[in-house]
Every structure is written in structure tokens, then in C-alpha cells.
Design a protein around this motif. Structure first.
Motif, PDB file in Angstrom:
ATOM      1  N   PRO A   1       5.499  17.324 -37.071  1.00  0.00           N
ATOM      2  CA  PRO A   1       5.985  18.902 -37.459  1.00  0.00           C
ATOM      3  C   PRO A   1       4.711  19.801 -37.637  1.00  0.00           C
ATOM      4  O   PRO A   1       5.057  20.869 -37.937  1.00  0.00           O
ATOM      5  CB  PRO A   1       6.783  18.682 -38.775  1.00  0.00           C
ATOM      6  N   SER A   2       3.671  19.212 -37.648  1.00  0.00           N
ATOM      7  CA  SER A   2       2.381  19.893 -37.963  1.00  0.00           C
ATOM      8  C   SER A   2       1.728  20.129 -36.440  1.00  0.00           C
ATOM      9  O   SER A   2       0.428  20.481 -36.508  1.00  0.00           O
ATOM     10  CB  SER A   2       1.622  19.317 -39.017  1.00  0.00           C
ATOM     11  N   ALA A   3       2.398  20.112 -35.395  1.00  0.00           N
ATOM     12  CA  ALA A   3       1.799  20.264 -34.037  1.00  0.00           C
ATOM     13  C   ALA A   3       0.988  21.577 -34.275  1.00  0.00           C
ATOM     14  O   ALA A   3       0.111  21.772 -33.349  1.00  0.00           O
ATOM     15  CB  ALA A   3       2.659  19.886 -32.772  1.00  0.00           C
ATOM     16  N   ASP A   4       1.519  22.556 -34.766  1.00  0.00           N
ATOM     17  CA  ASP A   4       0.946  24.003 -34.583  1.00  0.00           C
ATOM     18  C   ASP A   4      -0.167  24.135 -35.464  1.00  0.00           C
ATOM     19  O   ASP A   4      -0.736  25.333 -35.255  1.00  0.00           O
ATOM     20  CB  ASP A   4       1.845  25.068 -34.884  1.00  0.00           C
ATOM     21  N   LEU A   5      -0.571  23.440 -36.334  1.00  0.00           N
ATOM     22  CA  LEU A   5      -1.567  23.452 -37.460  1.00  0.00           C
ATOM     23  C   LEU A   5      -3.087  23.378 -36.624  1.00  0.00           C
ATOM     24  O   LEU A   5      -3.473  22.457 -35.933  1.00  0.00           O
ATOM     25  CB  LEU A   5      -1.587  22.231 -38.351  1.00  0.00           C
ATOM     26  N   ASP A   6      -3.702  24.501 -36.657  1.00  0.00           N
ATOM     27  CA  ASP A   6      -4.932  24.808 -36.049  1.00  0.00           C
ATOM     28  C   ASP A   6      -6.062  24.320 -37.210  1.00  0.00           C
ATOM     29  O   ASP A   6      -6.666  25.060 -37.736  1.00  0.00           O
ATOM     30  CB  ASP A   6      -5.439  26.274 -35.762  1.00  0.00           C
ATOM     31  N   GLU A   7      -6.247  22.844 -37.067  1.00  0.00           N
ATOM     32  CA  GLU A   7      -7.286  22.340 -38.177  1.00  0.00           C
ATOM     33  C   GLU A   7      -8.595  22.839 -37.547  1.00  0.00           C
ATOM     34  O   GLU A   7      -9.425  22.820 -38.606  1.00  0.00           O
ATOM     35  CB  GLU A   7      -7.111  20.930 -38.059  1.00  0.00           C
ATOM     36  N   ALA A   8      -8.988  22.841 -36.381  1.00  0.00           N
ATOM     37  CA  ALA A   8     -10.370  22.980 -35.969  1.00  0.00           C
ATOM     38  C   ALA A   8     -10.866  24.427 -36.570  1.00  0.00           C
ATOM     39  O   ALA A   8     -12.011  24.587 -37.144  1.00  0.00           O
ATOM     40  CB  ALA A   8     -10.375  23.062 -34.393  1.00  0.00           C
ATOM     41  N   THR A   9     -10.005  25.602 -36.524  1.00  0.00           N
ATOM     42  CA  THR A   9     -10.364  26.854 -37.239  1.00  0.00           C
ATOM     43  C   THR A   9     -10.210  26.783 -38.510  1.00  0.00           C
ATOM     44  O   THR A   9     -11.285  27.428 -39.084  1.00  0.00           O
ATOM     45  CB  THR A   9      -9.091  27.896 -36.626  1.00  0.00           C
ATOM     46  N   LEU A  10      -9.438  25.835 -39.115  1.00  0.00           N
ATOM     47  CA  LEU A  10      -9.618  25.952 -40.667  1.00  0.00           C
ATOM     48  C   LEU A  10     -10.777  25.294 -41.018  1.00  0.00           C
ATOM     49  O   LEU A  10     -11.425  25.413 -42.303  1.00  0.00           O
ATOM     50  CB  LEU A  10      -8.506  25.333 -41.418  1.00  0.00           C
ATOM     51  N   GLU A  11     -11.028  24.168 -40.489  1.00  0.00           N
ATOM     52  CA  GLU A  11     -12.523  23.603 -40.754  1.00  0.00           C
ATOM     53  C   GLU A  11     -13.624  24.670 -40.524  1.00  0.00           C
ATOM     54  O   GLU A  11     -14.534  24.395 -41.203  1.00  0.00           O
ATOM     55  CB  GLU A  11     -12.633  22.275 -39.710  1.00  0.00           C
TER      56      GLU A  11
ATOM     57  N   ARG B   1     -17.001  31.875 -50.735  1.00  0.00           N
ATOM     58  CA  ARG B   1     -16.835  30.560 -50.335  1.00  0.00           C
ATOM     59  C   ARG B   1     -15.308  30.542 -50.220  1.00  0.00           C
ATOM     60  O   ARG B   1     -14.446  30.927 -50.957  1.00  0.00           O
ATOM     61  CB  ARG B   1     -17.026  29.638 -51.291  1.00  0.00           C
ATOM     62  N   VAL B   2     -14.971  29.958 -48.950  1.00  0.00           N
ATOM     63  CA  VAL B   2     -13.444  29.767 -48.608  1.00  0.00           C
ATOM     64  C   VAL B   2     -13.020  28.210 -48.409  1.00  0.00           C
ATOM     65  O   VAL B   2     -13.719  27.594 -47.756  1.00  0.00           O
ATOM     66  CB  VAL B   2     -13.150  30.455 -47.223  1.00  0.00           C
ATOM     67  N   HIS B   3     -12.030  27.795 -49.087  1.00  0.00           N
ATOM     68  CA  HIS B   3     -11.717  26.611 -49.184  1.00  0.00           C
ATOM     69  C   HIS B   3     -10.409  26.715 -48.592  1.00  0.00           C
ATOM     70  O   HIS B   3      -9.386  27.335 -48.740  1.00  0.00           O
ATOM     71  CB  HIS B   3     -11.277  26.053 -50.638  1.00  0.00           C
ATOM     72  N   THR B   4     -10.128  25.940 -47.313  1.00  0.00           N
ATOM     73  CA  THR B   4      -8.937  25.775 -46.334  1.00  0.00           C
ATOM     74  C   THR B   4      -7.936  24.711 -46.698  1.00  0.00           C
ATOM     75  O   THR B   4      -8.629  23.547 -46.844  1.00  0.00           O
ATOM     76  CB  THR B   4      -9.233  26.424 -44.990  1.00  0.00           C
ATOM     77  N   ILE B   5      -6.711  24.715 -46.726  1.00  0.00           N
ATOM     78  CA  ILE B   5      -5.992  23.719 -46.722  1.00  0.00           C
ATOM     79  C   ILE B   5      -4.611  23.899 -45.805  1.00  0.00           C
ATOM     80  O   ILE B   5      -3.919  24.846 -45.548  1.00  0.00           O
ATOM     81  CB  ILE B   5      -5.061  23.834 -48.291  1.00  0.00           C
ATOM     82  N   GLY B   6      -4.564  22.774 -44.998  1.00  0.00           N
ATOM     83  CA  GLY B   6      -3.627  22.656 -43.926  1.00  0.00           C
ATOM     84  C   GLY B   6      -2.372  22.003 -44.406  1.00  0.00           C
ATOM     85  O   GLY B   6      -2.921  20.661 -44.839  1.00  0.00           O
ATOM     86  N   ILE B   7      -1.343  22.349 -44.588  1.00  0.00           N
ATOM     87  CA  ILE B   7      -0.284  21.598 -44.932  1.00  0.00           C
ATOM     88  C   ILE B   7       0.886  21.251 -44.075  1.00  0.00           C
ATOM     89  O   ILE B   7       1.144  21.956 -43.121  1.00  0.00           O
ATOM     90  CB  ILE B   7       0.365  22.450 -46.309  1.00  0.00           C
ATOM     91  N   GLY B   8       1.418  20.112 -44.329  1.00  0.00           N
ATOM     92  CA  GLY B   8       2.530  19.828 -43.243  1.00  0.00           C
ATOM     93  C   GLY B   8       2.087  18.077 -43.032  1.00  0.00           C
ATOM     94  O   GLY B   8       1.292  17.725 -42.647  1.00  0.00           O
ATOM     95  N   ALA B   9       3.258  17.451 -42.890  1.00  0.00           N
ATOM     96  CA  ALA B   9       3.333  15.848 -42.587  1.00  0.00           C
ATOM     97  C   ALA B   9       3.044  15.838 -41.088  1.00  0.00           C
ATOM     98  O   ALA B   9       3.120  16.592 -40.110  1.00  0.00           O
ATOM     99  CB  ALA B   9       4.682  15.348 -42.713  1.00  0.00           C
ATOM    100  N   GLU B  10       2.083  14.651 -40.878  1.00  0.00           N
ATOM    101  CA  GLU B  10       1.850  14.176 -39.564  1.00  0.00           C
ATOM    102  C   GLU B  10       2.977  13.742 -38.677  1.00  0.00           C
ATOM    103  O   GLU B  10       3.013  13.655 -37.389  1.00  0.00           O
ATOM    104  CB  GLU B  10       0.527  13.493 -39.662  1.00  0.00           C
TER     105      GLU B  10
END
Length: 339
Positions: free
Chosen positions: A252-262, A224-233
Motif C-alpha cells: 500500500p506504500s508503493a507511492d511513497l517517495d522515500e528518496a526525496t524524503l531522505e 532542521r527538517v525531520h521527515t516521516i514516511g507512513i504506511g505499511a510495506e
């Protein structure tokens, strides 16, 4: 405490006398085979040995026989119960230490802290709560490497996390490589519950392994993999000379790839979390504690050591004394007596 594994062995104690009583007397005393061990019992019964010397022989014979029986009973020393480490989860932490983790957007009161400092503080508390699990640490930037293998020593894992420095693994982000390395480490473990917590603030820019392909491999191995995206919006950037004039809000979190982490989390049976500040990160780790509780049952064992060599040594020593008496001219077996 001492236990006898085969206590029934002492039921054989009267065997020599029983054998002598049941065997019929022989008509011929000359025999081709002598059995010295049986002769003293005959001699004692027939009155050939009397007095102090004969009683000494009897004592030695009894000690030798009882020593053999005691060794056959397998005496074992059993120590006090010793607690074993809990057989908990195999839990790996994969932490991003790329250049973007130095961004100061984690608000603590009126101050802003770097992302990596927040991860060290909150993540360290999470590691300490995982006592009973085997915890490991992977750090990744442009490359991924194992900073600490899976271990029950959570204090050392926490120290390794706190000593991590931005840029040691490069400035880019290799999410796929970190995930693949974690899968390689976890698949070697026999535990049924294997978990990876992956924390990053960006998107994959340097991996040789596609993150989704690595996630598919993890799912096939029941990891099981739990992913955490960190950074203010959002973050207010002051204007010239630090004044409010000309200040602007940025993401500052424009580069965060939430789709892939999800996708990584959902494909492996885990969950994706978003941490915008230290409070949210702490709540995320507490939720992971709830999803992956630490086993609380304590296993114990009692050390055991065999003691059969002591009664066996007694039997050998008594036999040696009997042989020494025979050779030194002490009371001897009657000549011509046979088994």
C-alpha cells in the motif's frame, strides 16, 4: 514588597538646615528675589513663629521636604515571582491529509486503522509532550495551509489536528508547498532552534515549489527538517467474499517517495523515519523528542510598579496647605525678609 531604587536620596534630608547654617547673614534685607520656601526655616530659627500654629507650619514643611525626597528615592512595588513560558523551540508539524491517508493499513492488534487516525492519536501525544515549545500545524493535500500558527497552546494545536479531515486540502500531495510554507513561517521567528516535522504517505504530485529547492532554502535558514514516511510495506487483501481463497499481498506504500524524503532530511540536518505501524510511529516521535529536547529551565520575572506618585502627592498637598494658610491670614513669613 517595596524597594527604593535610589535610597541615597534621604541623605539630603538635612540639606535645608545645612544651607541655612553655611550661608552668611545678609547686610541688606531688601532683595529683588523672594524665595518663600526658605523663609519659614529662617523664621523658625529666629523665633518668629512660636506656638501651635508655628508647629503646624513646621510639620507641613517637613512633610513637603520628605515627600520630595521619598519621590526622588523612587519607591517601587515588587510583586511575587511569575513564571514565564520556556523559550523552547519553534516546531512546526506538516501533516498530509490527502486522499491516500484514508488507507486502512495501520495494524492495531487484530484491527486495521486508517493512517490519518493513527497520526491523530500518536501525533496528539507528541504535541502534548512539547510543552515549552512554540508548536504550529500545517495541513496539506493539493494545497498547503496553516491550520495553527506557532503557539505555546499545545492543547489547541492538538485539537486542530484531531479535527482535520481528509480531502479538505484536496486529494493530491503538495510536499514542496508544505515545506515552503513552513519555511516562511519559521524564518520569521528569532529562535535559534527551528524545527519542522513533515509526515506524508506519498510523493509530491501537486506542488508549485520543488521539494528539494524548498529544502535547500530551509537549510540556508538553519531550519532542521525531520521527515516521516507512513504506511505499511505489505498488506493482505482478502479474496472474493472475504475468504482466504484468492487473497493476495499488496504494497500500500508503493507511492511513497522515500528518496526525496531522505534527501530533504539529510540536506537540512534532520533525519528520515519510516513508520509502518502505530508502534513505530510512536517510537519515531519519542526519538524526535530525544533529538529535539524541550527546554526545562523556567524563566521568572517579578512585576514592578512605580509608587513615586504617592510621596510626590504628599509633598504637593503639604505645599498647598502652606499656601492656603498664607492666603487665609494664618502665620505669615516676616515682611522684608529675603533669601
Amino acid at each position: 514588597m517595596i524597594e527604593l531604587l535610589w535610597p541615597w536620596a534621604f541623605a539630603l534630608a538635612p540639606l535645608p538646615l545645612a544651607v541655612r547654617a553655611l550661608l552668611p547673614p545678609r547686610a541688606h534685607r531688601d532683595a529683588a528675589l523672594r524665595v518663600p520656601f526658605s523663609l519659614p526655616w529662617r523664621s523658625i530659627e529666629s523665633g518668629a513663629y512660636r506656638g501651635t500654629g508655628q508647629r503646624g507650619v513646621l510639620v507641613l514643611l517637613v512633610l513637603a521636604w520628605l515627600g520630595l525626597l521619598a519621590a526622588l528615592a523612587r519607591p517601587t512595588w515588587v510583586g511575587e515571582p511569575v513564571a514565564l513560558p520556556n523559550e523552547g523551540r519553534d516546531l512546526m508539524l506538516a501533516v498530509d491529509i490527502s486522499g491516500s491517508m484514508r488507507v486502512e493499513d495501520m495494524r492495531v492488534g487484530n484491527e486495521l486503522a486508517r493512517r490519518i487516525d493513527t497520526v491523530k492519536a500518536v501525533g496528539g501525544q507528541f504535541i502534548e509532550r512539547r510543552r515549552g515549545d512554540r508548536v504550529g500545524l500545517i495541513l496539506f493535500g493539493s494545497r498547503a495551509y496553516v491550520q495553527s500558527p506557532l503557539s505555546y497552546d499545545t492543547r489547541t494545536v492538538d485539537r486542530f489536528l484531531r479535527e482535520a479531515q481528509i480531502g479538505f486540502a484536496g486529494q493530491e500531495t503538495a510536499i514542496g508547498d508544505a515545506l515552503g510554507l513552513a519555511v516562511k513561517r519559521l524564518r520569521e521567528r528569532p529562535a535559534e532552534s527551528r524545527v519542522l516535522v513533515l509526515l506524508t504517505d506519498g510523493q509530491d504530485t501537486a506542488s508549485s515549489v520543488d521539494p528539494l529547492e524548498a529544502a535547500a532554502l530551509a537549510a540556508s535558514l538553519d531550519i532542521r527538517v525531520h521527515t516521516i514516511g507512513i504506511g505499511a510495506e505489505s498488506l493482505t487483501v482478502p479474496g472474493i467474499l472475504g475468504s482466504r481463497f484468492g487473497s493476495r499481498r499488496v504494497n500500500p506504500s508503493a507511492d511513497l517517495d522515500e528518496a526525496t524524503l531522505e534527501a530533504i532530511a539529510s540536506g537540512t540536518g534532520g533525519r528520515y523515519f519510516r513508520a509502518r505501524d502505530p508502534e513505530e510511529l510512536e517510537a519515531i516521535y519519542q526519538e524526535i523528542d530525544r533529538l529535539e529536547p524541550v527546554e526545562t529551565d523556567t524563566a521568572t520575572f517579578r512585576p514592578r510598579h512605580s509608587l513615586l506618585h504617592w510621596p510626590l502627592a504628599l509633598a504637593v498637598f503639604a505645599s498647598f496647605l502652606l499656601a492656603l494658610r498664607e492666603l487665609s491670614g494664618g502665620p505669615r513669613w516676616p515682611r522684608g525678609a529675603a533669601a
